[in-house]
Write a protein that holds these residues in place. Structure first.
Motif, short mmCIF file in Angstrom:
data_model
loop_
_atom_site.label_atom_id
_atom_site.label_comp_id
_atom_site.label_asym_id
_atom_site.label_seq_id
_atom_site.Cartn_x
_atom_site.Cartn_y
_atom_site.Cartn_z
N TYR A 86 0.85 -1.18 0.00
CA TYR A 86 0.00 0.00 0.00
C TYR A 86 0.89 1.23 0.00
N ASP A 87 0.54 2.25 -0.77
CA ASP A 87 1.28 3.51 -0.70
C ASP A 87 0.32 4.67 -0.87
N THR A 88 0.72 5.80 -0.33
CA THR A 88 -0.18 6.97 -0.38
C THR A 88 0.32 7.97 -1.41
N LYS A 89 -0.60 8.75 -1.90
CA LYS A 89 -0.25 9.88 -2.74
C LYS A 89 -0.10 11.10 -1.82
#
Lengths: 565, 122
Positions: free
Chosen positions: B101-104
Motif C-alpha cells: 500500500y502507498d499513499t499519494k
C-alpha cells in the motif's frame, strides 16, 4: 460563542488556519507561474508541457480550496458525515499535489542532469511549498500532523479530531465566504520593503511583488525593517503586525516619527481581523491595511493605489521645489533691477528699503540721474501681489527708466508711461506711481502723483506734512490721462519720505490698520535720523505693530534728505 | 526490469507516474479504470500492478478483490495507491488482497523499493 474574548481567540485561530492552507496554495501557484515564465524566457520549450501540467494542477488546488470556503457548498455538505467530508476533501487535494510533486521531481532530475540550472531554485521552492501544503492540509483536517504523510507506512489519523476540524472548516466558510481569484496587471512599480517574520508569507509576498515588477527587499523582524527603512529610500513599506523584536505598530510609529522617512507610505499586514489594531495603525499614519491571507487582486490594487498616491505626492513636491527655485531666482532678478545705491551727490542723500509680502512683489522704486543737476525719484505700487504684479512691475519699471532721462517734467514722464502701459494691458493691471525730480543745486522738488499715497515732508526744524496731491490717476487704465505737477522747495535738512500702501495698510492681529496717523507719529519722532535710520525706524514700527500678523502687502520706504549747498 | 500495469484514472498522475517508472527502466502499460485494468491483466499478465483505489466503473478495491479471487492471476502482486492517508484505508487495502500500500503523493524511491521487494519475492 458569547464571550467576546473567546470569540476573538476563535477568530484568530480561524485566520491562522486559513493562512495555513491558502498561503502554500498561492505559493505553489505563483511558483508554477514563475517557472513557466522562466522556461519561456530561456526557450526551454521541451519543459513547457510539464510545467503547464504543474500549473494546471496548482490552479485546480486553488479552486478546491476556494470551494471549501463556498457557503453554498457548505450548505450542501451540512448533512454529510463528518469523516466522509474531511476524508474526501483531503483526497481531492492530494491528487493534484501528487501530480505537482511528481512532475516537479522529474523536472528537477532533468534540470540537474542537463545542467539547466535556471529552473532549479523555483523547482525546489515548488516542491518545498507542496510539502508544506500537504502538512497544512493534514493539520487542518486532522487536528494535528501525522506521520502517515511522510512514511506511507503508518497512516495513523485520530478520527476524533475530524469533527473539530470540520466545525472549524464550517466556521471558516461562514466567516469569509468565497474568495475571488484572478487579477489585472499592476500599472506602477516601486521599491517595496516587506517585513514579515513568517518565511512562507514573506516568500509569497516577495515573489508576487517581484512578478509585478517591483524591487523587493524582505526582512524578518521589526528592528531589521526599521534599519532598512533608514538606510535607503522606499516607495512603500508592507509591515506585518506581529513580529518579534519590534511589532508592526512600533515600527510604523518609529517611521512616522522620523521626518526623513515619515512620508513613506506603510501598509499594515494583519493576520488577525482585529479592527482595533488596524484603526490604531491608520491613526498612527498607516496608508492602508491588508488582512492575511492575501487576496492577490486586492493586494495589487492597494499597492497600486499607495504607489499612485506616493507618485502624486512626489510629483507635487518636485513641482513645489521647482516653483520655489524659480521664485527664488525671480526675487534675485527683481532685486537686481532695483538700484543698490542712491546716486552720489554732495547735497543729497537717499535710502530705500523694500520688503515683498511674497517671494516676489509689485512695488518698485528708482533713483534716476536725469542730468547733472536733476535726480528722478520714483516709488510705485502695482495692483495685486506675487508673480503677476512682479511681471507688470518689471514692464512699468523698464518703461520708466527709458522715459525718465528724456524730460525734466515729471508730469510729462507719467503721461508717457501711462500711455505705454495702457496700450498693452489686457489684464487691466494698474500701477500707482509717485515720480519727482529734485534739483540738487536749489532743492526744488517738482513731482507728479499718479494715484499714489501722499509722501511726507519732514521739516528740518520739526513738523511733518503730506505733499499735496496733483490729481493724477493711477497708470495703465486709460491712455489719455494728463498728469499735472506739484512743486515744493526743500530747505537744508528737510526729509522727504515716500512709501507704498504696504506701510499704512499694515494690519495687526485684531485687524487694526497702521494708518497715516501712526506713520505721521513715527516720522515726527524719527524723521530727524539719517535717511537709512529713518526708513528702518518706520519698518520697525510697522513690524512691531503687526506683532506677528502676516504681512498684507509689499512694503517700500524711501527717504531723501536735501542737505543744501 | 519489470512489466508494470498502472491503473489510474487521473490523466496527469497517470502520465507522470508512467514516465517516472519508464525512466527507471520499467515497461509500463496503462488502464484508466477498474474494468480496463482487469482486462489488461488478463491479456498482458504484468509482473506487478499499481492500482489506484478510487477508480470509475469498477473501483480499485473491487478490481483487486476479483484479481485475488482468480487463481490464475492471484500471484501478481498489487500495490494499492490512494490519496486517502487514513489508517482504515491501509487495512481495507490489505483486506482486499493488496500486497502493499502507498499513499499519494507518491514518493518515488519508496515506491520503487516496494516494487523491488515484491518482484524478487519467490
Amino acid at each position: 460563542m458569547t464571550d467576546p474574548q473567546a470569540a476573538r481567540t476563535k477568530q484568530a485561530l480561524l485566520a491562522h488556519l486559513r493562512e495555513e492552507v491558502c498561503l502554500p496554495v498561492e505559493l505553489v501557484l505563483s511558483t508554477a507561474e514563475s517557472l513557466l515564465t522562466t522556461a519561456r524566457r530561456h526557450g526551454a520549450d521541451c519543459k513547457l508541457a510539464d510545467l503547464e501540467r504543474i500549473h494546471a494542477a496548482a490552479a485546480q488546488l486553488l479552486v478546491l480550496v476556494n470551494n471549501v470556503m463556498d457557503p453554498a457548498a457548505l450548505a450542501a455538505r451540512a448533512g454529510a458525515a463528518v469523516e466522509t467530508f474531511s476524508a474526501n476533501l483531503k483526497h481531492d487535494l492530494r491528487t493534484p499535489i501528487n501530480a505537482i510533486k511528481g512532475y516537479g521531481e522529474m523536472l528537477l532530475e532533468d534540470a540537474e542532469a542537463d545542467g539547466v540550472v535556471d529552473l532549479v531554485p523555483d523547482l525546489r521552492l515548488l516542491l518545498h511549498a507542496a510539502d508544506d501544503l500537504l502538512a497544512s492540509i493534514d493539520t487542518l483536517l486532522s487536528g494535528g500532523p501525522h506521520k502517515g504523510t511522510c512514511q506511507g507506512e503508518q497512516p495513523a489519523v485520530e478520527i476524533s479530531h475530524l469533527e473539530t476540524a470540520s466545525h472549524l472548516l464550517a466556521d471558516i466558510e461562514r466567516t469569509i465566504g468565497s474568495r475571488p481569484v484572478g487579477g489585472a496587471a499592476s500599472l506602477l512599480t516601486g521599491r517595496i520593503l516587506v517585513a514579515d517574520d513568517n518565511e512562507r508569507n514573506r516568500d509569497l509576498l516577495t515573489r508576487r511583488l517581484e512578478r509585478d515588477g517591483h524591487q523587493v527587499t524582505a526582512v524578518a523582524d521589526g528592528c531589521a525593517a526599521l534599519d532598512m527603512a533608514h538606510s535607503r529610500p522606499f516607495d512603500l513599506v508592507l509591515l506585518d503586525m506581529m513580529m518579534p523584536g519590534k511589532n508592526g505598530y512600533e515600527v510604523l510609529s518609529a517611521i512616522k516619527g522620523t521626518d526623513a522617512i515619515a512620508a513613506t507610505p506603510v501598509i499594515m499586514i494583519s493576520a488577525l481581523d482585529e479592527i482595533n489594531s488596524v484603526v490604531r495603525c491608520i491613526e498612527a499614519g498607516a496608508e492602508d491595511y491588508m488582512p492575511k491571507p492575501f487576496n492577490p487582486v486586492l493586494l495589487r490594487a492597494r499597492i497600486n493605489a499607495a504607489l499612485e498616491k506616493k507618485r502624486l505626492r512626489d510629483l507635487e513636491n518636485a513641482f513645489r521645489a521647482r516653483i520655489a527655485r524659480e521664485l527664488d531666482l525671480a526675487r534675485d532678478i527683481q532685486s537686481s533691477i532695483l538700484p543698490r545705491h542712491f546716486p552720489t551727490r554732495p547735497t543729497v542723500s537717499g535710502h530705500a528699503l523694500m520688503l515683498p509680502a511674497r517671494e516676489v512683489g509689485g512695488d518698485f522704486f528708482d533713483f534716476i540721474a536725469v542730468d547733472e543737476h536733476h535726480i528722478g525719484i520714483a516709488v510705485a505700487d502695482v495692483s495685486g501681489k506675487g508673480v503677476p504684479a512682479a511681471l507688470f512691475m518689471a514692464i512699468a519699471h523698464t518703461h520708466l527708466r527709458a522715459i525718465a532721462p528724456l524730460s525734466t517734467s515729471p508730469g510729462a514722464c507719467l503721461a508717457r508711461l501711462n500711455a505705454l502701459l495702457a496700450e498693452r494691458n489686457e489684464q487691466g493691471m494698474f500701477v500707482t506711481v509717485f515720480f519727482g525730480i529734485l534739483d540738487t543745486g536749489t532743492g526744488e522738488f517738482r513731482y507728479a502723483n499718479g494715484g499714489h499715497n501722499y509722501p511726507a515732508l519732514v521739516k528740518a526744524g520739526g513738523g511733518v506734512t503730506w505733499l499735496p496731491g496733483t490729481g493724477g490717476m493711477l497708470l495703465g487704465m486709460h491712455a489719455e490721462n494728463d498728469y499735472s505737477e506739484g512743486c515744493v522747495q526743500l530747505d537744508p535738512g528737510d526729509l522727504l519720505f515716500i512709501h507704498t500702501d504696504g506701510v499704512v495698510e499694515a494690519f495687526d492681529r485684531e485687524g487694526a490698520e497702521f494708518s497715516d496717523r501712526r506713520l505721521h507719529a513715527v516720522l515726527e519722532e524719527f524723521g530727524h535720523l539719517p535717511v537709512r535710520g529713518a526708513t528702518e525706524a518706520v519698518l520697525a514700527a510697522v513690524k512691531t505693530f503687526e506683532s506677528g500678523a502676516p504681512q498684507a502687502d509689499d512694503i517700500t520706504c524711501v527717504a531723501i534728505r536735501y542737505m543744501g549747498t | 526490469m519489470a512489466r508494470i500495469l498502472l491503473v489510474e484514472d487521473n490523466e496527469m498522475n497517470r502520465d507522470m507516474l508512467t514516465r517516472r517508472l519508464q525512466r527507471k527502466g520499467h515497461e509500463v502499460a496503462i488502464a484508466v479504470d477498474g474494468e480496463e485494468g482487469l482486462a489488461m491483466v488478463a491479456r498482458h499478465r504484468p509482473d506487478l500492478i499499481l492500482m489506484d483505489m478510487s477508480l470509475p466503473v469498477i473501483s480499485g478495491w473491487d478490481a483487486t478483490r476479483r484479481l485475488k479471487q482468480d487463481p490464475d492471476l492471484a500471484s501478481i502482486p498489487v500495490i494499492a495507491l490512494t490519496a486517502h492517508a487514513m489508517a482504515q484505508d491501509r487495512e481495507k487495502a490489505l483486506a482486499a488482497g493488496c500486497d502493499d500500500y502507498d499513499t499519494k503523493p507518491v514518493e518515488l524511491t519508496r515506491l520503487l523499493e516496494k516494487i523491488d521487494k515484491l518482484l524478487i519475492r519467490p
